[in-house]
Design an enzyme around this catalytic site. Structure first.
Site, PDB file in Angstrom:
ATOM      1  N   THR A 158       0.852  -1.181   0.000  1.00  0.00           N
ATOM      2  CA  THR A 158       0.000   0.000   0.000  1.00  0.00           C
ATOM      3  C   THR A 158       0.889   1.233   0.000  1.00  0.00           C
ATOM      4  O   THR A 158       1.529   1.555   1.006  1.00  0.00           O
ATOM      5  CB  THR A 158      -0.936   0.028   1.223  1.00  0.00           C
ATOM      6  OG1 THR A 158      -1.792  -1.119   1.181  1.00  0.00           O
ATOM      7  CG2 THR A 158      -1.796   1.280   1.215  1.00  0.00           C
ATOM      8  N   LYS A 177      -6.974   1.905  -3.098  1.00  0.00           N
ATOM      9  CA  LYS A 177      -6.644   1.327  -1.784  1.00  0.00           C
ATOM     10  C   LYS A 177      -6.623   2.406  -0.707  1.00  0.00           C
ATOM     11  O   LYS A 177      -7.097   2.196   0.419  1.00  0.00           O
ATOM     12  CB  LYS A 177      -5.292   0.616  -1.848  1.00  0.00           C
ATOM     13  CG  LYS A 177      -4.809   0.072  -0.506  1.00  0.00           C
ATOM     14  CD  LYS A 177      -5.772  -0.961   0.073  1.00  0.00           C
ATOM     15  CE  LYS A 177      -5.428  -1.313   1.519  1.00  0.00           C
ATOM     16  NZ  LYS A 177      -4.140  -1.976   1.686  1.00  0.00           N
ATOM     17  N   LYS A 227      -0.293   5.496   8.523  1.00  0.00           N
ATOM     18  CA  LYS A 227       0.428   5.804   7.286  1.00  0.00           C
ATOM     19  C   LYS A 227      -0.535   5.950   6.124  1.00  0.00           C
ATOM     20  O   LYS A 227      -0.435   6.876   5.309  1.00  0.00           O
ATOM     21  CB  LYS A 227       1.461   4.707   7.016  1.00  0.00           C
ATOM     22  CG  LYS A 227       2.229   4.826   5.710  1.00  0.00           C
ATOM     23  CD  LYS A 227       1.656   3.933   4.605  1.00  0.00           C
ATOM     24  CE  LYS A 227       1.765   2.465   4.962  1.00  0.00           C
ATOM     25  NZ  LYS A 227       1.253   1.610   3.843  1.00  0.00           N
TER      26      LYS A 227
END
Length: 294
Positions: free
Chosen positions: A98, A173, A241
């Site tokens: 990701t 995502k 994150k």
């Protein structure tokens, strides 16, 4: 199918590589911290272990990466003994990490410049879906590589999407994880509000499960949250994150995201109090104001 390379044996990578092995794929793995025995169990199930990303790329026609963040994803490509040293025509690299769209594009350009093909394919799902082959795979990039790697994707996931050009998978995502992180904050607030109002949190879970907002995340995470148990399926530091990267995507598109921004602050506070390695549901402790058990 050809032997598949797999870089990154964290919570997700190890589960995914093991799933491929169980379904008869030959797999060559690499992890940055080989000395800690991350690959021992995989070796017992038939995996070979490469000395470097370059060694795995050299051996395998197709190699998957599942790294923790953009810095790690870039490192396995550009550092010494990295992917670029062996990638060439006829070989493909699939990055399932990701990361942001800029990172994916940078990797794609470098791989294609060497003659290789590139596919980004981040996943929606955490440890249990990875173990069970129930991930949702969000692919973008080289359509030929997507078609070639689909037999492996069919083992790793319950559904694969091809979203067009590189960057679209990364963006999708981040949107998904931004929504998930925001939902977890609202869920945590609701559990605390119910408890402080004299209501049973367990009864709240029962009500939610029958209501229009019922969803697998509440059903799966709620009981362990009430028990102050946060074994990491998806570490909180990675969720934060992803919130940060999603907010940056919002900035790029001039989108106001006050809910996601507030959720990000809660995850940041949780990280600052030492909860980063626990499951992302440990953000609940910030709203409770108590110390969690690991």
């Amino acid at each position: 199918m050809e032997e598949i390379g797999f870089l990154g044996m964290g919570i997700m990578g190890k589960a995914m590589a093991m799933n491929l092995l169980r379904h008869g794929f030959k797999v060559s793995v690499w992890n940055r911290t080989l000395s800690k025995g991350f690959c021992d169990e995989l070796k017992e199930h038939g995996a070979s272990v490469g000395e470097s990303p370059a060694a795995v790329i050299k051996k395998c026609k197709y190699t998957i990466g599942m790294l923790s963040d953009p810095a790690a994803a870039l490192s396995v490509v550009f550092d010494k003994d990295g992917i670029l040293e062996e990638i060439c025509s006829g070989k493909g690299y699939i990055d399932m990490s990701t990361v942001d769209a800029e990172t994916s594009s940078k990797i794609s350009e470098a791989v294609k410049k060497k003659g290789g093909s590139f596919l980004e394919a981040p996943v929606s799902g955490s440890k249990k879906p990875a173990e069970d082959g129930q991930l949702v795979i969000l692919s973008a990039g080289d359509k030929g590589l997507y078609d070639a790697i689909l037999p492996a994707f069919d083992v790793l996931g319950k559904k694969s999407f091809f979203l067009g050009e590189v960057g679209n998978g990364a963006k999708m995502k981040l949107v998904v994880n931004m929504i998930m992180g925001s939902m977890m904050n609202a869920f945590s607030e609701g559990l605390v509000l119910a408890d402080k109002s004299g209501l049973s949190p367990n009864t709240l879970l029962d009500v939610l499960d029958l209501a229009a907002i019922a969803n697998p995340m509440f059903k799966m995470k709620g009981p362990s949250m009430i028990q102050n148990s946060y074994s990491p399926a998806f570490p909180l530091k990675h969720q934060q994150k992803d919130m940060r990267l999603a907010l940056a995507l919002g900035d790029e598109n001039a989108i106001s995201m006050p809910v996601a921004a507030a959720a990000n602050e809660a995850f940041k506070k949780a990280r600052s109090t030492g909860l980063g390695d626990l499951d992302f549901s440990a953000v609940y402790e910030i709203f409770k104001g108590t110390e969690p058990s690991a």
